[in-house]
Design an enzyme around this catalytic site. Structure first.
Site, PDB file in Angstrom:
ATOM      1  N   GLU A   1      55.804  50.632  45.572  1.00  0.00           N
ATOM      2  CA  GLU A   1      55.051  51.018  45.690  1.00  0.00           C
ATOM      3  C   GLU A   1      54.554  50.313  47.138  1.00  0.00           C
ATOM      4  O   GLU A   1      55.904  49.425  47.869  1.00  0.00           O
ATOM      5  CB  GLU A   1      54.235  50.078  45.321  1.00  0.00           C
ATOM      6  CG  GLU A   1      53.580  50.228  43.735  1.00  0.00           C
ATOM      7  CD  GLU A   1      53.174  49.469  42.901  1.00  0.00           C
ATOM      8  OE1 GLU A   1      52.218  47.916  43.779  1.00  0.00           O
ATOM      9  OE2 GLU A   1      53.116  49.498  41.345  1.00  0.00           O
TER      10      GLU A   1
ATOM     11  N   ARG B   1      54.290  46.729  34.550  1.00  0.00           N
ATOM     12  CA  ARG B   1      54.773  46.958  35.247  1.00  0.00           C
ATOM     13  C   ARG B   1      54.939  48.314  35.758  1.00  0.00           C
ATOM     14  O   ARG B   1      55.341  49.323  34.560  1.00  0.00           O
ATOM     15  CB  ARG B   1      55.925  46.154  35.742  1.00  0.00           C
ATOM     16  CG  ARG B   1      55.356  44.592  35.032  1.00  0.00           C
ATOM     17  CD  ARG B   1      54.456  43.844  36.081  1.00  0.00           C
ATOM     18  NE  ARG B   1      55.786  43.287  37.556  1.00  0.00           N
ATOM     19  CZ  ARG B   1      54.735  43.124  38.809  1.00  0.00           C
ATOM     20  NH1 ARG B   1      53.004  43.122  38.598  1.00  0.00           N
ATOM     21  NH2 ARG B   1      54.915  42.695  40.166  1.00  0.00           N
TER      22      ARG B   1
ATOM     23  N   HIS C   1      47.489  50.134  41.907  1.00  0.00           N
ATOM     24  CA  HIS C   1      47.513  49.422  41.652  1.00  0.00           C
ATOM     25  C   HIS C   1      46.806  47.860  41.930  1.00  0.00           C
ATOM     26  O   HIS C   1      46.101  46.975  42.164  1.00  0.00           O
ATOM     27  CB  HIS C   1      49.059  48.325  42.492  1.00  0.00           C
ATOM     28  CG  HIS C   1      49.572  47.562  41.352  1.00  0.00           C
ATOM     29  ND1 HIS C   1      50.973  47.058  41.814  1.00  0.00           N
ATOM     30  CD2 HIS C   1      48.817  46.812  40.994  1.00  0.00           C
ATOM     31  CE1 HIS C   1      50.858  45.704  40.279  1.00  0.00           C
ATOM     32  NE2 HIS C   1      50.207  45.577  40.447  1.00  0.00           N
TER      33      HIS C   1
END
Length: 318
Positions: free
Chosen positions: A256, A227, A275
């Site tokens: 993000e 994370r 990601h």
């Protein structure tokens, strides 16, 4: 005769939508977004968080009022869901454990090989038509410290073993084959590769800070596929600019998507990816299939797989 009411399945939507055709006639499927979630959530029996980038559930959770009996998130992490009211409730929370393990492990192995063999530099030089011979690193025999002992961390250890990397696995508590947090600094100090794959909890938030980057070898390289909030990003940038460590790769970030003017794009020695480490061709279909199978168990009153310990913030037993 009164017809049996079909359970209401509420989907926090994202495109493309999940494949839920097998639930036709078994559930009343409704779709929502963040704006309508608060008013619709109390009327749902089940909530599927398909938009796993959204934090809307934390803001909309109804507390002591009517609420879903089961929440499933199409992600490994659950930090975007958990709030005190949900944690205190009797609602069962499950995650998409098992879908992303091997893809993320492959991605980590690819990053290790890419950094060791200086592939980003090769592509850069090729673009300039510049022939520049270099020496690269041996991967076999190097050492990794993998932080996060769940299925993803264990898959990373297996993947790295296949290319000759010796890994030490660090978890929340020490047990056979897993080091406890008390060993972390010692392992960081001797690792060539440091891989962050831990869930986000109060204990892990910001664990990779200036002190931890200072413990690492100048030749070490850092990878985060856990994370974004595990890392103090300013500290990582400083460590790279000061050459406290040799390089890094981030697939997850504090915010993000990463803004176009974010300074992380231009940090020397940093590989940025959006990601995507767990997202292979067909991953959404796999997530849909997993949920439909779990729905069948819930429908039959059987125990659900991958139940999150809401107090800890992850599925226990890893």
């Amino acid at each position: 005769m009164t017809a049996t009411r079909r359970p209401t399945l509420l989907v926090l939507d994202a495109e493309p939508r999940p494949r839920l055709g097998r639930l036709t006639g078994r559930a009343t499927i409704e779709y929502t977004d963040a704006s309508t979630l608060p008013e619709r959530l109390p009327h749902a029996d089940v909530l599927l968080v398909w938009d796993f980038t959204s934090h809307a559930v934390r803001d909309a959770w109804p507390g002591d009022g009517p609420r879903p009996r089961w929440v499933h998130t199409a992600s490994a992490g659950v930090d975007h869901l958990l709030c005190p009211e949900l944690v205190a409730s009797d609602t069962v929370v499950t995650n998409a454990r098992g879908i992303f393990d091997e893809p993320i492990a492959e991605y980590v192995a690819a990053l290790v090989l890419s950094m060791a063999k200086d592939l980003p530099r090769s592509w850069e030089l090729q673009g300039r038509r510049e022939w520049r011979h270099r020496e690269t690193l041996r991967v076999a025999g190097s050492r990794a410290c993998v932080v996060g002992s769940g299925p993803i961390g264990r898959a990373i250890v297996r993947s790295l073993k296949a290319i000759g990397v010796h890994s030490a696995l660090v978890g929340r508590v020490a047990r056979v084959g897993v080091h406890g947090p008390e060993d972390l600094d010692r392992l960081l100090a001797r690792a060539d590769w440091v891989i962050a794959a831990a869930p986000l909890t109060e204990e892990t938030r910001g664990m990779f800070d200036a002190r931890r980057f200072g413990v690492m070898q100048p030749s070490a390289r850092f990878v985060n596929v856990g994370r974004g909030q595990l890392v103090v990003e300013d500290a990582l940038v400083d460590a790279l600019r000061r050459r406290w460590i040799a390089g890094a790769a981030l697939d997850v970030f504090d915010r993000e998507p990463l803004a176009g003017d974010d300074p992380l794009w231009d940090v020397p020695g940093l590989i940025v990816s959006p990601h995507m480490s767990g997202d292979t061709v067909g991953w959404r279909d796999a997530l849909s299939e997993q949920f439909v199978e779990s729905y069948g168990l819930w429908e039959a009153g059987r125990r659900l797989p991958h139940v999150v310990d809401k107090g800890k913030g992850y599925v226990p037993g890893a």
